[in-house]
Write a protein that holds these residues in place. Sequence first.
Motif, PDB file in Angstrom:
ATOM      1  N   GLY A 181       0.805  -1.211   0.000  1.00 25.60           N
ATOM      2  CA  GLY A 181       0.000   0.000   0.000  1.00 25.60           C
ATOM      3  C   GLY A 181       0.840   1.263   0.000  1.00 25.60           C
ATOM      4  N   ALA A 182       1.941   1.268   0.762  1.00 27.48           N
ATOM      5  CA  ALA A 182       2.812   2.443   0.789  1.00 27.48           C
ATOM      6  C   ALA A 182       3.465   2.677  -0.563  1.00 27.48           C
ATOM      7  N   ALA A 183       3.874   1.604  -1.240  1.00 25.08           N
ATOM      8  CA  ALA A 183       4.499   1.756  -2.555  1.00 25.08           C
ATOM      9  C   ALA A 183       3.500   2.294  -3.572  1.00 25.08           C
ATOM     10  N   ILE A 184       2.279   1.750  -3.574  1.00 21.81           N
ATOM     11  CA  ILE A 184       1.267   2.224  -4.520  1.00 21.81           C
ATOM     12  C   ILE A 184       0.899   3.675  -4.233  1.00 21.81           C
ATOM     13  N   TYR A 185       0.761   4.018  -2.969  1.00 21.13           N
ATOM     14  CA  TYR A 185       0.422   5.398  -2.600  1.00 21.13           C
ATOM     15  C   TYR A 185       1.522   6.366  -3.042  1.00 21.13           C
ATOM     16  N   SER A 186       2.782   6.005  -2.835  1.00 24.41           N
ATOM     17  CA  SER A 186       3.884   6.893  -3.202  1.00 24.41           C
ATOM     18  C   SER A 186       3.999   7.055  -4.715  1.00 24.41           C
ATOM     19  N   LEU A 187       3.849   5.966  -5.460  1.00 27.74           N
ATOM     20  CA  LEU A 187       3.910   6.054  -6.916  1.00 27.74           C
ATOM     21  C   LEU A 187       2.758   6.892  -7.466  1.00 27.74           C
ATOM     22  N   ASP A 188       1.568   6.742  -6.902  1.00 31.01           N
ATOM     23  CA  ASP A 188       0.424   7.530  -7.359  1.00 31.01           C
ATOM     24  C   ASP A 188       0.601   9.003  -7.017  1.00 31.01           C
ATOM     25  N   LYS A 189       1.161   9.288  -5.862  1.00 29.44           N
ATOM     26  CA  LYS A 189       1.411  10.677  -5.475  1.00 29.44           C
ATOM     27  C   LYS A 189       2.420  11.335  -6.408  1.00 29.44           C
ATOM     28  N   ALA A 190       3.475  10.610  -6.756  1.00 22.73           N
ATOM     29  CA  ALA A 190       4.472  11.154  -7.687  1.00 22.73           C
ATOM     30  C   ALA A 190       3.872  11.357  -9.069  1.00 22.73           C
ATOM     31  N   GLU A 191       3.021  10.434  -9.504  1.00 17.21           N
ATOM     32  CA  GLU A 191       2.400  10.562 -10.819  1.00 17.21           C
ATOM     33  C   GLU A 191       1.486  11.779 -10.880  1.00 17.21           C
ATOM     34  N   ASN A 192       0.759  12.047  -9.813  1.00 21.73           N
ATOM     35  CA  ASN A 192      -0.119  13.220  -9.793  1.00 21.73           C
ATOM     36  C   ASN A 192       0.680  14.518  -9.867  1.00 21.73           C
ATOM     37  N   ILE A 193       1.841  14.556  -9.272  1.00 21.46           N
ATOM     38  CA  ILE A 193       2.660  15.765  -9.342  1.00 21.46           C
ATOM     39  C   ILE A 193       3.214  15.948 -10.748  1.00 21.46           C
ATOM     40  N   ARG A 194       3.662  14.863 -11.374  1.00 16.83           N
ATOM     41  CA  ARG A 194       4.259  14.979 -12.700  1.00 16.83           C
ATOM     42  C   ARG A 194       3.220  15.290 -13.776  1.00 16.83           C
ATOM     43  N   GLN A 195       2.090  14.610 -13.723  1.00 16.34           N
ATOM     44  CA  GLN A 195       1.136  14.715 -14.816  1.00 16.34           C
ATOM     45  C   GLN A 195       0.020  15.724 -14.554  1.00 16.34           C
ATOM     46  N   SER A 196      -0.426  15.839 -13.324  1.00 13.27           N
ATOM     47  CA  SER A 196      -1.569  16.696 -13.017  1.00 13.27           C
ATOM     48  C   SER A 196      -1.194  18.032 -12.397  1.00 13.27           C
ATOM     49  N   GLY A 197       0.069  18.233 -12.123  1.00 11.33           N
ATOM     50  CA  GLY A 197       0.499  19.507 -11.563  1.00 11.33           C
ATOM     51  C   GLY A 197       0.133  19.705 -10.113  1.00 11.33           C
ATOM     52  N   GLN A 198      -0.124  18.623  -9.383  1.00  8.05           N
ATOM     53  CA  GLN A 198      -0.438  18.759  -7.973  1.00  8.05           C
ATOM     54  C   GLN A 198       0.830  19.025  -7.171  1.00  8.05           C
ATOM     55  N   GLY A 199       0.675  19.287  -5.889  1.00  4.55           N
ATOM     56  CA  GLY A 199       1.814  19.592  -5.042  1.00  4.55           C
ATOM     57  C   GLY A 199       1.882  21.065  -4.700  1.00  4.55           C
ATOM     58  N   THR A 216       7.834  28.391 -11.675  1.00  2.00           N
ATOM     59  CA  THR A 216       7.468  27.882 -10.350  1.00  2.00           C
ATOM     60  C   THR A 216       7.793  26.398 -10.283  1.00  2.00           C
ATOM     61  N   ALA A 217       8.219  25.973  -9.124  1.00  2.00           N
ATOM     62  CA  ALA A 217       8.581  24.577  -8.902  1.00  2.00           C
ATOM     63  C   ALA A 217       7.572  23.928  -7.967  1.00  2.00           C
ATOM     64  N   ARG A 218       7.589  22.623  -7.942  1.00  2.00           N
ATOM     65  CA  ARG A 218       6.787  21.860  -6.994  1.00  2.00           C
ATOM     66  C   ARG A 218       7.711  21.329  -5.903  1.00  2.00           C
ATOM     67  N   LEU A 219       7.352  21.624  -4.674  1.00  2.00           N
ATOM     68  CA  LEU A 219       8.162  21.175  -3.547  1.00  2.00           C
ATOM     69  C   LEU A 219       7.866  19.702  -3.280  1.00  2.00           C
ATOM     70  N   LEU A 220       8.868  18.846  -3.496  1.00  2.00           N
ATOM     71  CA  LEU A 220       8.707  17.414  -3.284  1.00  2.00           C
ATOM     72  C   LEU A 220       8.939  17.024  -1.831  1.00  2.00           C
ATOM     73  N   GLY A 221       9.876  17.666  -1.179  1.00  2.00           N
ATOM     74  CA  GLY A 221      10.213  17.331   0.196  1.00  2.00           C
ATOM     75  C   GLY A 221      11.568  17.929   0.540  1.00  2.00           C
ATOM     76  N   SER A 222      12.059  17.561   1.687  1.00  3.32           N
ATOM     77  CA  SER A 222      13.341  18.088   2.144  1.00  3.32           C
ATOM     78  C   SER A 222      13.988  17.080   3.070  1.00  3.32           C
ATOM     79  N   SER A 223      15.272  17.260   3.262  1.00  2.00           N
ATOM     80  CA  SER A 223      16.048  16.481   4.222  1.00  2.00           C
ATOM     81  C   SER A 223      16.864  17.455   5.058  1.00  2.00           C
ATOM     82  N   THR A 224      17.778  16.936   5.823  1.00  2.00           N
ATOM     83  CA  THR A 224      18.594  17.818   6.665  1.00  2.00           C
ATOM     84  C   THR A 224      19.435  18.783   5.840  1.00  2.00           C
TER      85      THR A 224
END
Length: 270
Positions: A181-199, A216-224
Amino acid sequence: MHTTESGDIHGDVPAIAHLTTDAVPAAGSAPPTDWSVLPVVQGNEDSVVMVVWRLLRQEPALIVSAGYVLLSLLGLWSSYFFYRGFQLSILDYLQVSDFLVAGLRDPAYAAILAGGALLAILVGWPDTLRRRNPARVDALRARHWGWRVLFSRSALTSWDMSGMRPLTGVCMAVAFFMALGAAIYSLDKAENIRQSGQGSAVTVHLAGDTAALPGTARLLGSSTGFVFLWWPQQQRAEAVPISAIKRMQSVVLPARPAAAPIPPPAQTAR
């Protein structure tokens, strides 16, 4: 011989006629059906789950450590599939502190865990009912072919085919469904950002520049040490060091149009 009958005493034997059938079940009556969905504990004393549970009960402090480890593994697993869709090797940009909070960045992981546990319990419910109510299940199997299919000993309805204890099998099934479920959720979330402009849309000001970077950019996340951005115009992702960023601003949302005032009711002439 003198025999007295007073109240509930008949001779030397107390009367038991006042006892109801609920207290003493009638002979030959079937025991009530146990519909519990929890796996049977009896017979699972040597399972891996019970061994770990006994260890955690002896050392309660290990529960916190085990929880952090599980959340970290889930977060790393999800992050790998999410950033994989943007051709970013996320593990190369993470530090030790990032591993500890990787599973706390998205509350959806809790829903994935609950969904995986519920699905595993429902799949194993026929096997649990068969173990808790053997006589009742045998009667149902003899009544209709549908019950025979439901309570058959197959790989989908019984842990006997796997050679694992029920508790161990349920926990492994939960882990499998959670990872899937986590893998499917993450892949779907990435696809929505790439194709649908979400984020989250942001503008980026680099250190030393007077103006923001174009577009303008889409913020994917951050680390330290890095901020991960996706540029939809160029269809590329990049990891920008935090020290190189002067300011990031969210894109101003368009203001909602003001509602038209309601005209007053027309007054009729007298």
